[in-house]
Write a protein that holds these residues in place. Structure first.
Motif, PDB file in Angstrom:
ATOM      1  N   GLU A 314       0.820  -1.211   0.000  1.00 54.96           N
ATOM      2  CA  GLU A 314       0.000   0.000   0.000  1.00 54.96           C
ATOM      3  C   GLU A 314       0.858   1.266   0.000  1.00 54.96           C
ATOM      4  O   GLU A 314       1.286   1.739   1.051  1.00 54.96           O
ATOM      5  CB  GLU A 314      -0.941   0.017   1.207  1.00 54.96           C
ATOM      6  CG  GLU A 314      -1.887  -1.173   1.282  1.00 54.96           C
ATOM      7  CD  GLU A 314      -1.304  -2.353   2.035  1.00 54.96           C
ATOM      8  OE1 GLU A 314      -0.062  -2.475   2.078  1.00 54.96           O
ATOM      9  OE2 GLU A 314      -2.071  -3.158   2.577  1.00 54.96           O
ATOM     10  N   ASP A 316      -0.043   4.467  -1.069  1.00 56.61           N
ATOM     11  CA  ASP A 316      -0.749   5.654  -0.582  1.00 56.61           C
ATOM     12  C   ASP A 316      -0.753   5.712   0.942  1.00 56.61           C
ATOM     13  O   ASP A 316      -0.622   6.793   1.537  1.00 56.61           O
ATOM     14  CB  ASP A 316      -2.190   5.677  -1.110  1.00 56.61           C
ATOM     15  CG  ASP A 316      -2.255   6.034  -2.587  1.00 56.61           C
ATOM     16  OD1 ASP A 316      -1.237   6.531  -3.120  1.00 56.61           O
ATOM     17  OD2 ASP A 316      -3.304   5.805  -3.205  1.00 56.61           O
ATOM     18  N   TRP A 317      -0.906   4.552   1.568  1.00 55.03           N
ATOM     19  CA  TRP A 317      -0.881   4.487   3.038  1.00 55.03           C
ATOM     20  C   TRP A 317       0.459   5.010   3.546  1.00 55.03           C
ATOM     21  O   TRP A 317       0.523   5.810   4.480  1.00 55.03           O
ATOM     22  CB  TRP A 317      -1.101   3.040   3.475  1.00 55.03           C
ATOM     23  CG  TRP A 317      -1.173   2.809   4.952  1.00 55.03           C
ATOM     24  CD1 TRP A 317      -2.288   2.775   5.731  1.00 55.03           C
ATOM     25  CD2 TRP A 317      -0.059   2.573   5.840  1.00 55.03           C
ATOM     26  NE1 TRP A 317      -1.955   2.528   7.047  1.00 55.03           N
ATOM     27  CE2 TRP A 317      -0.591   2.396   7.137  1.00 55.03           C
ATOM     28  CE3 TRP A 317       1.317   2.485   5.669  1.00 55.03           C
ATOM     29  CZ2 TRP A 317       0.212   2.140   8.241  1.00 55.03           C
ATOM     30  CZ3 TRP A 317       2.124   2.238   6.761  1.00 55.03           C
ATOM     31  CH2 TRP A 317       1.571   2.069   8.038  1.00 55.03           C
ATOM     32  N   LEU A 319       2.657   6.915   1.917  1.00 58.31           N
ATOM     33  CA  LEU A 319       2.819   8.319   1.544  1.00 58.31           C
ATOM     34  C   LEU A 319       2.100   9.226   2.538  1.00 58.31           C
ATOM     35  O   LEU A 319       2.649  10.246   2.997  1.00 58.31           O
ATOM     36  CB  LEU A 319       2.294   8.544   0.136  1.00 58.31           C
ATOM     37  CG  LEU A 319       2.306   9.975  -0.398  1.00 58.31           C
ATOM     38  CD1 LEU A 319       3.710  10.531  -0.458  1.00 58.31           C
ATOM     39  CD2 LEU A 319       1.649  10.036  -1.784  1.00 58.31           C
ATOM     40  N   ASN A 320       0.890   8.878   2.913  1.00 59.72           N
ATOM     41  CA  ASN A 320       0.149   9.697   3.874  1.00 59.72           C
ATOM     42  C   ASN A 320       0.824   9.680   5.246  1.00 59.72           C
ATOM     43  O   ASN A 320       0.842  10.702   5.953  1.00 59.72           O
ATOM     44  CB  ASN A 320      -1.296   9.202   3.979  1.00 59.72           C
ATOM     45  CG  ASN A 320      -2.104   9.525   2.739  1.00 59.72           C
ATOM     46  OD1 ASN A 320      -1.826  10.508   2.048  1.00 59.72           O
ATOM     47  ND2 ASN A 320      -3.099   8.700   2.436  1.00 59.72           N
ATOM     48  N   ARG A 323       3.741  12.087   5.145  1.00 56.02           N
ATOM     49  CA  ARG A 323       3.302  13.484   5.234  1.00 56.02           C
ATOM     50  C   ARG A 323       2.886  13.877   6.642  1.00 56.02           C
ATOM     51  O   ARG A 323       2.887  15.063   6.996  1.00 56.02           O
ATOM     52  CB  ARG A 323       2.132  13.708   4.279  1.00 56.02           C
ATOM     53  CG  ARG A 323       2.528  13.701   2.801  1.00 56.02           C
ATOM     54  CD  ARG A 323       1.301  13.716   1.944  1.00 56.02           C
ATOM     55  NE  ARG A 323       1.602  13.848   0.521  1.00 56.02           N
ATOM     56  CZ  ARG A 323       0.758  13.541  -0.459  1.00 56.02           C
ATOM     57  NH1 ARG A 323      -0.454  13.065  -0.145  1.00 56.02           N
ATOM     58  NH2 ARG A 323       1.108  13.700  -1.716  1.00 56.02           N
ATOM     59  N   ASP A 450       5.038  13.439  -3.559  1.00 47.50           N
ATOM     60  CA  ASP A 450       3.799  13.186  -4.292  1.00 47.50           C
ATOM     61  C   ASP A 450       4.079  12.263  -5.471  1.00 47.50           C
ATOM     62  O   ASP A 450       5.237  12.038  -5.848  1.00 47.50           O
ATOM     63  CB  ASP A 450       3.188  14.493  -4.795  1.00 47.50           C
ATOM     64  CG  ASP A 450       1.668  14.424  -4.908  1.00 47.50           C
ATOM     65  OD1 ASP A 450       1.120  13.299  -4.812  1.00 47.50           O
ATOM     66  OD2 ASP A 450       1.029  15.470  -5.076  1.00 47.50           O
ATOM     67  N   GLY A 451       3.005  11.749  -6.062  1.00 50.76           N
ATOM     68  CA  GLY A 451       3.116  10.887  -7.218  1.00 50.76           C
ATOM     69  C   GLY A 451       3.158  11.686  -8.513  1.00 50.76           C
ATOM     70  O   GLY A 451       2.871  12.883  -8.547  1.00 50.76           O
ATOM     71  N   TYR A 476       8.816   7.481  -3.582  1.00 54.21           N
ATOM     72  CA  TYR A 476       7.942   6.361  -3.918  1.00 54.21           C
ATOM     73  C   TYR A 476       7.955   6.081  -5.426  1.00 54.21           C
ATOM     74  O   TYR A 476       8.391   6.929  -6.222  1.00 54.21           O
ATOM     75  CB  TYR A 476       6.530   6.651  -3.410  1.00 54.21           C
ATOM     76  CG  TYR A 476       6.453   6.679  -1.902  1.00 54.21           C
ATOM     77  CD1 TYR A 476       6.410   5.507  -1.174  1.00 54.21           C
ATOM     78  CD2 TYR A 476       6.478   7.893  -1.211  1.00 54.21           C
ATOM     79  CE1 TYR A 476       6.371   5.530   0.217  1.00 54.21           C
ATOM     80  CE2 TYR A 476       6.446   7.923   0.181  1.00 54.21           C
ATOM     81  CZ  TYR A 476       6.393   6.735   0.892  1.00 54.21           C
ATOM     82  OH  TYR A 476       6.375   6.756   2.264  1.00 54.21           O
ATOM     83  N   SER A 479       7.168   8.675  -8.574  1.00 54.83           N
ATOM     84  CA  SER A 479       6.869   9.797  -7.686  1.00 54.83           C
ATOM     85  C   SER A 479       8.086  10.711  -7.581  1.00 54.83           C
ATOM     86  O   SER A 479       9.132  10.474  -8.188  1.00 54.83           O
ATOM     87  CB  SER A 479       6.488   9.280  -6.289  1.00 54.83           C
ATOM     88  OG  SER A 479       5.336   8.456  -6.327  1.00 54.83           O
TER      89      SER A 479
END
Length: 544
Positions: A314, A316-317, A319-320, A323, A450-451, A476, A479
């Motif tokens: 995952e 996005d998990w 990446l968040n 952040r 970011d992507g 990522y 990204s």
């Protein structure tokens, strides 16, 4: 006018008091003697040759306090040259002690070198590692923890104990066999397992007492994979990342990318039994995992159940989560940019550098590159050649500020920069794997992740208020990651991939931060004990 005896005595006593206050006020010195040898180790149950420091795998823990002077005399008892580097220790004005081949001549077999370092204006969690010849795959690494000075307030109560966890992937093959694969143009296989402090499954036990809070310093010292860590039945309060106090967010599991370090506070607030510290690979189709034991002192030994599962692919998990890591602006203590001085987000950058990783095949062999340049070591360390003005070792400006997207080529790549520039660096990753980048000698603000493809419009989403300052950043797949960095540390500094096969096969270069003043205020002189090799052999160092 002549002075009387009483006046002379008073002056003498005043001088003694002044000198004694200077001695008392000097920052402490800590001395270490390390003997680096090879020996048999069985981290995954298979005998292999490891690199030991004073007979230990991993090596000894370095405990320090801000501004301590650390003196480490390293004896090389290996049959080949050796160097140790200090991941995250900024070496202010002192790239002579950085311990990578671009700045230091290796310690020859049977020889020794004394590192003289100061933990100048630093706190936090770091590690050291061997930087030459793929030695990192054999051990030779250890933890570094730098505590705040006693009068500096820390934004949490003193923990009951302070544990260091060195986590990382591992191969059963000897480092010489892995190096042969890379030298022959092939890539590494998938790792065979994971280690915590040099041991495999259930190899470590950390004992805690009911109701008390403990600090866990965790570093990913591996070669190839990002890792996730979690503690069964407990939450982890993030308090520090590579020398920066963070907002104290709570996590049930946490991603730690190659070369990164952090600190958590964990409170023993569950029923007394044995719990598991679980570590597993991230972004891999095959998931490796290992565990250590988190044991209550009054535990009956009963296990709390199977290890807790963690995330796998995952992105996005992750990446968040990245952040969510923010700088604690109210915390005291050493940090790269005290908020009372100036705010990093209000300073105009003077230069934008875009760095794109790639994996070209050059002369029929697998290589890795930055902006199409695959780094090859010179016959003389670049810092040494620069100091003695030895021509033909490297060319300034041999790597460009922007990706060329052309075919890869071999070069001893050095980027030119000036003292007190304030740069924006964008790491661009067009590949399908997560990358990790480290900059020696510096801490920088991670202002954006970011992507997709970075554009100037991407700056609209930058965090210009409380981005965390650190020395290693992940990028990522497909990204980009952006950082702001003031060039306030003169020297020849290594910028590298923390994926060690990529670093070994060329995904690195050197940033020459130059000051025309040529002043000891900007940079320390060459040490009297500096090893000289290559085209600098036989030259003399000037005294300190």
């Amino acid at each position: 006018m002549m002075m009387g005896k009483s006046s002379l005595l008073a002056s003498f006593l005043s001088l003694l008091l002044l000198l004694s206050s200077c001695v008392v006020g000097e920052n402490p010195y800590k001395f270490f003697t390390w003997n680096v040898t090879s020996g048999d180790i069985w981290p995954l149950g298979v005998k292999q040759q490891g690199i030991l420091i004073n007979g230990q795998f991993p090596g000894p823990l370095i405990d320090a306090v801000t501004n301590d002077n650390i003196i480490i005399n390293v004896y090389n008892s290996l049959p080949e040259p050796f160097l140790i580097s200090w991941n995250g220790i900024q070496q202010r004005r002192n790239s002579w002690e950085d311990g990578v081949y671009g700045t230091n001549c290796p310690i020859p077999p049977g020889g020794n070198f004394t590192y003289v370092m100061q933990m100048k204006d630093q706190i936090g969690s770091y590690f050291y590692f061997p930087s030459l010849a793929f030695h990192k795959a054999a051990g030779g690494f250890g933890g570094i923890r730098i505590l705040s000075r006693p009068l500096i307030p820390v934004p949490f109560r003193p923990p009951a104990d302070d544990y260091t966890l060195l986590i990382g992937d591992w191969f059963k093959a000897n480092h010489t066999d892995l190096r042969y694969l890379l030298d022959s143009g092939r890539d590494l296989p998938f790792p065979d397992g994971l280690l915590i402090n040099g041991r495999g499954q259930y190899g470590n036990t950390f004992t805690v007492e009911q109701g008390k809070t403990y600090r866990f310093r965790i570093s990913n010292v591996g070669l190839a994979t990002a890792l996730n860590v979690r503690i069964q039945g407990h939450t982890m309060l993030l308090v520090e990342v590579e020398g920066s106090h963070t907002l104290q967010n709570t996590y049930s599991s946490f991603d730690l990318h190659l070369g990164q370090s952090c600190s958590f506070l964990v409170t023993a607030d569950q029923p007394p039994m044995d719990y598991l510290i679980a570590v597993s690979t991230r972004f891999t189709s095959t998931v490796l995992s290992t565990t250590a034991v988190f044991r209550y002192s009054n535990s009956g030994g009963k296990s709390a159940g199977p290890p807790p599962g963690g995330p796998t692919i995952e992105i996005d998990w992750s990446l968040n989560q990245a952040r969510s890591i923010r700088w604690n602006l109210t915390a005291s203590g050493p940090r790269p940019n005290p908020q009372g001085s100036y705010h990093y987000g209000l300073v105009n950058t003077t230069r934008t550098i875009r760095l794109a990783n790639s994996a070209p095949v050059i002369n029929g062999k697998q290589r890795y590159a930055v902006n199409s340049v695959s780094f090859i070591p010179a016959d003389t360390p670049l810092k040494v050649a620069d100091f003695y003005n030895i021509q033909g070792v490297f060319t300034l400006g041999s790597i460009q500020d922007n990706p060329t997207y052309g075919p890869g080529y071999l070069q001893t790549s050095v980027m030119v920069s000036n003292m007190r520039d304030y740069v924006e660096i964008i790491f661009e990753n067009g590949e399908d794997t997560v990358q990790s980048w480290h900059i020696d000698g510096y801490s920088f603000w991670v202002v954006g992740l970011d992507g997709g493809q970075w554009t100037p419009a991407s700056r609209d989403g930058y965090n210009l208020r409380d981005a965390v300052a650190r020395c290693t950043v992940q990028v990522y797949p497909k990204s980009w990651s952006a950082i702001y960095m003031p060039l306030d540390n003169v020297g020849m500094w290594n910028i590298r991939s923390e994926n060690w096969a990529r670093q070994y096969l060329g995904q690195q270069f050197y940033l020459r931060v130059y000051s025309p003043a040529n002043s000891w205020r900007d940079e320390n002189p060459i040490p009297r004990n500096a090893l000289l090799c290559g085209r600098a052999s036989g030259r003399r160092t000037r005294p300190l």
